[in-house]
Design an enzyme around this catalytic site. Structure first.
Site, PDB file in Angstrom:
ATOM      1  N   ASN A 212      32.966   0.306  44.576  1.00  9.42           N
ATOM      2  CA  ASN A 212      34.334   0.573  44.123  1.00  9.42           C
ATOM      3  C   ASN A 212      34.441   0.200  42.649  1.00  9.42           C
ATOM      4  O   ASN A 212      33.455  -0.207  42.049  1.00  9.42           O
ATOM      5  CB  ASN A 212      35.346  -0.196  44.984  1.00  9.42           C
ATOM      6  N   LYS A 291      14.509   8.150  49.972  1.00  4.32           N
ATOM      7  CA  LYS A 291      15.690   8.808  49.424  1.00  4.32           C
ATOM      8  C   LYS A 291      16.117   9.942  50.358  1.00  4.32           C
ATOM      9  O   LYS A 291      15.277  10.778  50.749  1.00  4.32           O
ATOM     10  CB  LYS A 291      15.367   9.364  48.030  1.00  4.32           C
ATOM     11  N   PRO A 308      32.202  -7.251  57.735  1.00  4.35           N
ATOM     12  CA  PRO A 308      33.014  -8.394  58.157  1.00  4.35           C
ATOM     13  C   PRO A 308      34.164  -8.600  57.183  1.00  4.35           C
ATOM     14  O   PRO A 308      34.002  -8.357  55.978  1.00  4.35           O
ATOM     15  CB  PRO A 308      32.030  -9.572  58.079  1.00  4.35           C
ATOM     16  N   ASP A 309      35.314  -9.023  57.682  1.00  7.07           N
ATOM     17  CA  ASP A 309      36.420  -9.373  56.780  1.00  7.07           C
ATOM     18  C   ASP A 309      36.188 -10.827  56.366  1.00  7.07           C
ATOM     19  O   ASP A 309      36.397 -11.758  57.145  1.00  7.07           O
ATOM     20  CB  ASP A 309      37.783  -9.187  57.446  1.00  7.07           C
TER      21      ASP A 309
HETATM   22  O1  C5P Z   1      42.037  -5.342  53.323  1.00  7.27           O
HETATM   23  P1  C5P Z   1      41.911  -5.403  51.852  1.00  7.27           P
HETATM   24  O2  C5P Z   1      40.522  -5.121  51.384  1.00  7.27           O
HETATM   25  O3  C5P Z   1      42.884  -4.630  51.080  1.00  7.27           O
HETATM   26  O4  C5P Z   1      42.251  -6.938  51.539  1.00  7.27           O
HETATM   27  C1  C5P Z   1      42.059  -7.486  50.300  1.00  7.27           C
HETATM   28  C2  C5P Z   1      41.762  -8.959  50.428  1.00  7.27           C
HETATM   29  O5  C5P Z   1      40.835  -9.201  51.475  1.00  7.27           O
HETATM   30  C3  C5P Z   1      41.072  -9.473  49.184  1.00  7.27           C
HETATM   31  O6  C5P Z   1      41.432 -10.833  49.038  1.00  7.27           O
HETATM   32  C4  C5P Z   1      39.587  -9.296  49.514  1.00  7.27           C
HETATM   33  O7  C5P Z   1      38.786 -10.164  48.739  1.00  7.27           O
HETATM   34  C5  C5P Z   1      39.570  -9.651  50.974  1.00  7.27           C
HETATM   35  N1  C5P Z   1      38.530  -8.943  51.763  1.00  7.27           N
HETATM   36  C6  C5P Z   1      37.469  -9.650  52.294  1.00  7.27           C
HETATM   37  N2  C5P Z   1      36.544  -9.027  53.060  1.00  7.27           N
HETATM   38  C7  C5P Z   1      36.650  -7.707  53.351  1.00  7.27           C
HETATM   39  C8  C5P Z   1      37.719  -6.972  52.818  1.00  7.27           C
HETATM   40  C9  C5P Z   1      38.638  -7.615  52.030  1.00  7.27           C
HETATM   41  O8  C5P Z   1      37.362 -10.853  52.025  1.00  7.27           O
HETATM   42  N3  C5P Z   1      35.744  -7.136  54.093  1.00  7.27           N
END
Ligand code: C5P
Length: 403
Positions: A212, A291, A308-309
């Site tokens: 991104n 590739k 993972p979040d």
């Molecule tokens: O869900 P979104 O990406 O918009 O949320 C943004 C917040 O979540 C930011 O603080 C980003 O660093 C964190 N984030 C994370 N892991 C992810 C996605 C987002 O820590 N996989």
């Protein structure tokens, strides 16, 4: 937490002005170096009559700067760069004449120009004859300088001129100890902070990846500001082209999975976690060793799985930091989306900014609102460095008070 010296890795301009106490500045330069500081000595012309520039060069390993109008020096690190480079300008000894110039914003030479041009921490250790120190004009100048600088000393006793009274420059060790005490008292002093920054890269094959537009500038500015406010900072950075802020421990990662692992490994004893990274939500379900070929339709076959979040895993972990702060870069309904994120991810606050039309990404300025569960606090727009300082000063008031 083991308390490291405030001076560790700090950039110090040691200003030496013309008085007999110049000899004590040699010991001061050494002591600053011993505590891990990078010391750049700047002398006034009259100081060179007391101690040779070569002495300071030998003690600090850096060429001493004296003249404002030295084309060689300006071609290297010019005076404005030096003013920005400095974390602290310490003038020791500071004569009555230099005190007067600093107090009045005069800038007739390199040292006084640096003082006027820098927003860094400032300190003076006055040194003069006791009668000059008592002089009402000197005391008036002192009253002005107290507003923007730490004043160390002077001590009392027998002076070089034979007088007895107040005006002797404090001893080198006392100056450094006094500064350690005052500078360590930032609003984040004694706290441990972990910040994620930048994008993540999710490999598809040996030449392609998902990514991104995050530049990492905001996370790096936060790390720098947190360090300046007294925190011990770990910065976990995705792939970016940015220098590591002074005094900050940096861990480089590439993917969200690596960032997740690094964050989990850094959580112990953390007071504040800030997720400023723009983590890729998805990654290719498998990474090809070769590739992928457009002709074989390989690229249209890529499937994605969720990453993972990271911040959520921090917020719900058993050793959750006191504050877990997220970022929300949104193109519309900024505050509503930020509030939703706060709830969904169990965060304490979300720093919301609008990135419609690609604004803010890669820029040096920003405008944010701190969104809490039941309120929102817009901060003044400005350079990311300034906004970071505002964010952290605000967050510091929410941290549990330390004894
Ligand atoms: O869900 P979104 O990406 O918009 O949320 C943004 C917040 O979540 C930011 O603080 C980003 O660093 C964190 N984030 C994370 N892991 C992810 C996605 C987002 O820590 N996989």
């Amino acid at each position: 937490m083991t308390q490291t010296s405030w001076f560790q890795n700090k950039h110090i301009v040691l200003g030496v002005t013309g008085g007999i106490a110049c000899y004590k500045a040699c010991e001061l330069a050494r002591e600053l170096g011993r505590r891990g500081a990078i010391v750049q000595v700047v002398m006034t012309e009259s100081a060179t009559a007391f101690v040779s520039a070569l002495t300071f060069q030998a003690l600090t390993g850096r060429e001493v700067k004296i003249s404002m109008l030295d084309p060689k020096a300006e071609a290297g690190m010019g005076h404005i760069e030096l003013a920005r480079w400095a974390d602290l300008i310490l003038v020791a000894p500071c004569t009555a004449n230099t005190m007067a110039q600093l107090a009045q914003g005069r800038a007739p030479d390199l040292l006084t120009t640096l003082w006027a041009a820098s927003a860094c921490e400032k300190a003076i250790a006055p040194a003069m004859n006791q009668q000059m120190w008592k002089h009402p004009e000197t005391q008036e100048n002192l009253d002005r300088l107290v507003r923007s600088a730490h004043i160390i000393g002077p001590d009392s006793g027998i002076q070089a001129c034979g007088d007895i009274g107040s005006g002797r420059m404090s001893e080198a060790l006392d100056i450094v100890e006094a500064l350690e005490t005052s500078l360590n008292r930032g609003p984040l002093s004694g706290t441990q902070v972990v910040i994620t920054a930048g994008p993540t890269h999710e490999p598809i094959d040996p030449v392609r990846y998902l990514a991104n537009r995050s530049s990492g500038k905001m996370g790096f500015a936060l790390a720098e500001a947190a360090n300046r406010l007294g925190a011990t900072v770990t910065l976990i950075a995705g792939p970016v082209h940015l220098d590591t802020p002074t005094g900050v421990k940096r861990i480089d990662v590439e993917t969200a999975a690596e960032m997740h692992t690094a964050v989990q490994a850094s959580l112990d004893g953390i007071d504040l976690f800030i997720g400023a990274a723009a983590v890729c939500d998805m990654r290719p379900s498998s990474v090809s060793n070769q590739k992928l070929k457009k002709s074989k339709n390989d690229l249209s076959q890529i499937t994605l799985v969720e990453n993972p979040d990271i911040i959520q895993s921090v917020a719900i972990s058993s050793n959750r930091p006191a504050l877990v702060i997220g970022f929300a870069a949104e193109t519309e309904s900024v505050l509503e989306n930020a509030k939703r994120k706060l709830t969904d991810k169990s965060l304490d606050a979300v720093i919301a900014n609008c990135v419609a039309d690609g604004e803010i990404f890669g820029q040096d300025t920003t405008e944010v609102t701190i969104v809490y569960k039941d309120s929102a606090q817009p901060l003044a727009a400005g350079p990311k460095s300034e906004v970071s300082k505002d964010i952290l000063t605000t967050l510091s008031t929410l941290l549990p008070k330390r004894i």
